[in-house]
Design an enzyme around this catalytic site. Structure first.
Site, PDB file in Angstrom:
ATOM      1  N   ASP A   1      -3.943  11.610   2.396  1.00 13.39           N
ATOM      2  CA  ASP A   1      -4.794  10.467   2.974  1.00 13.39           C
ATOM      3  C   ASP A   1      -6.261  10.638   2.614  1.00 13.39           C
ATOM      4  OD1 ASP A   1      -2.960   8.883   4.613  1.00 13.39           O
ATOM      5  OD2 ASP A   1      -2.627  10.591   5.591  1.00 13.39           O
TER       6      ASP A   1
ATOM      7  N   GLU B   1       4.052   1.106  10.907  1.00 19.11           N
ATOM      8  CA  GLU B   1       4.021   2.679  10.756  1.00 19.11           C
ATOM      9  C   GLU B   1       2.964   3.158  11.708  1.00 19.11           C
ATOM     10  OE1 GLU B   1       2.892   4.298   6.863  1.00 19.11           O
ATOM     11  OE2 GLU B   1       4.409   2.849   5.947  1.00 19.11           O
TER      12      GLU B   1
ATOM     13  N   TYR C   1       9.177   2.981  -0.709  1.00 19.88           N
ATOM     14  CA  TYR C   1       7.749   2.981  -0.623  1.00 19.88           C
ATOM     15  C   TYR C   1       7.070   3.139  -1.952  1.00 19.88           C
ATOM     16  CZ  TYR C   1       3.093   3.951   1.957  1.00 19.88           C
ATOM     17  OH  TYR C   1       1.823   3.733   2.185  1.00 19.88           O
TER      18      TYR C   1
END
Lengths: 392, 254
Positions: B55, B44, B168
């Protein structure tokens, strides 16, 4: 208007968030739907606004400020007289009532200058719900008094050190904190921004401004305003007052952004005037950004307008032509701040001073039979130290 | 080639995340080579963004370093074009706004031209995914979607159905970061529920940064995504030593 099922006002709005938050937004959306159809919910909201906030706020004809340039009536909606000194508390009362209904154990909020933080800390204290406030480290420094007020009210203030250490980063951090404790935490967003249903929900909680003002204008002056003027950062006070008049086709709606040092300079916060369509903090709207889609640093003399985005409903009202968005520079706002205080015996918030500066210019083009209504969104005590520094 | 091909029976696919251009493109190029040599099944590659809502501090700081160094989306695409022939499949990880400004169709064409195999966009939800999924699909690029611990089962099933290449699986609440470990019990339930509705491979990420954490999820998932731990491993080091730090970290992990 209501956004569509996916949270869009025309092509603006929507829900652009990490998946972890989607369930919480859906839960909130369902609760909003149920609560907004429950007369008991509105009854309690209205009673808190009446007894705790001090609503209805008056409309007041300012006799001297615009008189040298205009024969039109110049009328203020006095949100500065609310408890905590601004319109912000209309929204935090509504969201705290929702949080309690949903059994949430904690409120979190972002704040720039600290006004929304104070309004959230205030309802947290009133309803006995713990409050965590996220505030850019630069703003914590600049707005030490509001930090202390939030702490006095029992809230915990967390300085945010990422990015530009201001409101944009505080908002991002509040989203992250929400993602970590999405089960028990209610995120009280302070403006008509964020992912669906926030822009719609916050507007509904601020709509009281417009509904009251419309009735007061009819009762007091026997007519509707020719023009309604409000400042726009994220845009909640403007969305609130516009909502009362949006269906009156003859009433012109004006949103006033902060041009900073000039809307076409790099030192501006005028998202609708100088930005382009993009995605920020969960919705599609106008954003001050680079060609590569990086959010730009903004500047405004007024911390409450110093934000690179704007509520999606404003983007829609701009595109549809129903409202017009103009901008006022730091210098013009500062001049209006001082002039208005001297003429009227009211010290306006620097945010509201932007609306006043444009409204006087507008009034100069209006005549005897016209009525310009300005949302005086907040009082200026918080700005006095800054203005003193800038003008002495 | 579908991204699903990186998952081999009986083997845990290791998918490291690295921020492109942190602190510069040359260092990232060296790190990508080290990852290719040390068992990465796919990589990634983060596109730097200033307001990364999904994040934590580590990846946000890495993105800020890359941006401070002037790294742009086109620089990342050039890097991919240079290295993809010698690297495992590269999955671009980007927030939506840079893609939106680039133009969805233009971005899909440019990513395909560079040789990217997949694109992950953490702030595009299932409801908003279709335009980009179709644009990428027209160029043979897959878009894996994310399932979170808070995703209800019925929604998780719909996400799995639309997800490209693999699913994911976010292994704990919150944002990326090496701090708090995955919450194993709910993760196990989530995985079991997903297995019942999809044959697509499942890769876990968020909060996985040690060998013990990798081993804990190894029995239940097909792949593991490691980002913040890897960035922590090299971000204190001198630039010429970054790739060595990464190699050492990966060896300690697997």
């Amino acid at each position: 208007m209501r956004p569509d099922a996916r949270g869009y006002f025309g092509e603006f709005g929507g829900r652009f968030v990490p998946e972890v938050l989607v369930a919480a937004l859906s839960e909130l959306e369902r609760e909003v739907e149920v609560a907004f159809n429950d007369p008991a919910f509105w009854k309690e909201y209205e009673s808190v606004l009446a007894e705790f906030v001090g609503r209805p706020s008056p409309v007041y004809e300012a006799m001297r400020y615009a008189a040298p340039v205009s024969r039109a009536k110049f009328v203020l909606k006095r949100e500065d007289l609310n408890h905590t000194g601004a319109h912000k508390i209309n929204n935090t009362v509504g969201q705290a009532l929702l949080a309690r209904r949903m059994g949430k154990k904690r409120l979190i909020a972002e704040t720039g200058a600290g006004q929304h933080g104070v309004a959230t800390a205030t309802v947290g204290a009133k309803f006995g719900i713990p409050v965590d406030i996220y505030m850019g480290a630069v703003d914590v420094e600049r707005q030490a008094l509001n930090v202390y007020i939030m702490q006095l009210l029992g809230a915990t203030v967390h300085p945010v050190t990422g990015g530009t250490k201001t409101l944009k980063d505080a908002t991002s951090e509040a989203f992250r904190e929400w993602a970590a404790r999405v089960d028990d935490t209610f995120y009280v967003i302070g403006s008509v921004v964020g992912a669906h249903p926030y822009p719609y929900m916050v507007r509904e909680f601020q709509k009281v401004i417009g509904i009251e003002a419309r009735g007061q204008c009819l009762a007091r002056f026997g007519r509707l305003p020719s023009d309604v003027v409000a400042c726009v950062g994220g845009g909640s006070n403007a969305a609130g007052i516009f909502a009362g008049f949006v269906d009156d086709a003859g009433v012109k709606l004006w949103g006033v952004e902060s041009a900073g040092e000039g809307a076409q300079t790099q030192r501006t916060a005028a998202s609708l005037n100088a930005g382009t369509v993009g995605i920020l903090h969960g919705s599609r709207s106008y954003v001050l950004q680079t060609a590569e889609g990086q959010v730009r640093e903004t500047h405004s003399i007024s911390a409450g307008l110093d934000y690179p985005g704007v509520g999606p409903e404003h983007a829609f009202l701009k595109e549809s032509g129903r409202a017009s968005y103009v901008s006022v520079t730091d210098a013009e706002a500062l001049e209006a701040f001082g002039e208005f205080a001297k003429c009227e015996g009211i010290i306006p918030a620097l945010e509201s001073a932007h609306a006043l500066a444009f409204a006087r210019r507008l009034a100069a083009d209006r005549g005897e039979g016209d009525l310009v209504l300005v949302n005086l969104s907040g009082r200026g005590d918080k700005d006095i130290a800054q203005v003193r520094r800038l003008t002495s | 080639m579908s991204l699903s091909a990186i998952f081999k029976p009986g083997q845990l696919a290791f998918i490291p995340y690295v921020m492109a251009g942190d602190p510069d493109i040359a260092t990232t190029r060296a790190i990508l080579a080290a990852l290719a040599a040390n068992g990465a099944a796919a990589i990634e590659l983060g596109i730097p963004y200033g307001d990364p809502l999904a994040d934590g501090p580590t990846i946000a700081a890495a993105g800020a370093r890359a941006l401070a160094n002037g790294v742009k989306l086109n620089d990342v695409l050039s890097l991919v074009k240079d290295v993809h022939a010698k690297a495992p499949p590269i999955i671009l990880f980007t927030y939506y706004n840079p893609v939106y400004q680039f133009g969805l169709a233009e971005f899909a064409r440019a990513a395909a031209d560079a040789g990217a195999a997949g694109v992950i966009v953490p702030d595009v939800t299932l409801e908003e995914a279709e335009p980009l999924r179709l644009a990428l699909g027209a160029h043979g690029i897959e878009m894996p979607l994310l399932v979170a611990p808070s995703t209800p089962p019925e929604r998780a099933a719909r996400i799995a159905e639309q997800s490209g290449g693999f699913v994911y699986v976010v292994s704990r609440l919150g944002v990326t970061g090496a701090g708090e470990a995955p919450n194993l019990e709910p993760l196990r339930k989530q995985i079991a529920a997903l297995r019942a509705v999809t044959k697509k491979p499942l890769a876990a990420g968020f909060g996985i940064s040690t060998r013990a954490q990798v081993d804990a999820v190894r029995p239940i998932v097909d792949g593991v995504i490691v980002g913040s731990g890897l960035i922590d491993a090299y971000s204190g080091a001198r630039r010429e030593e970054a790739a060595g730090c990464v190699a050492k970290y990966v060896t300690s992990l697997l």
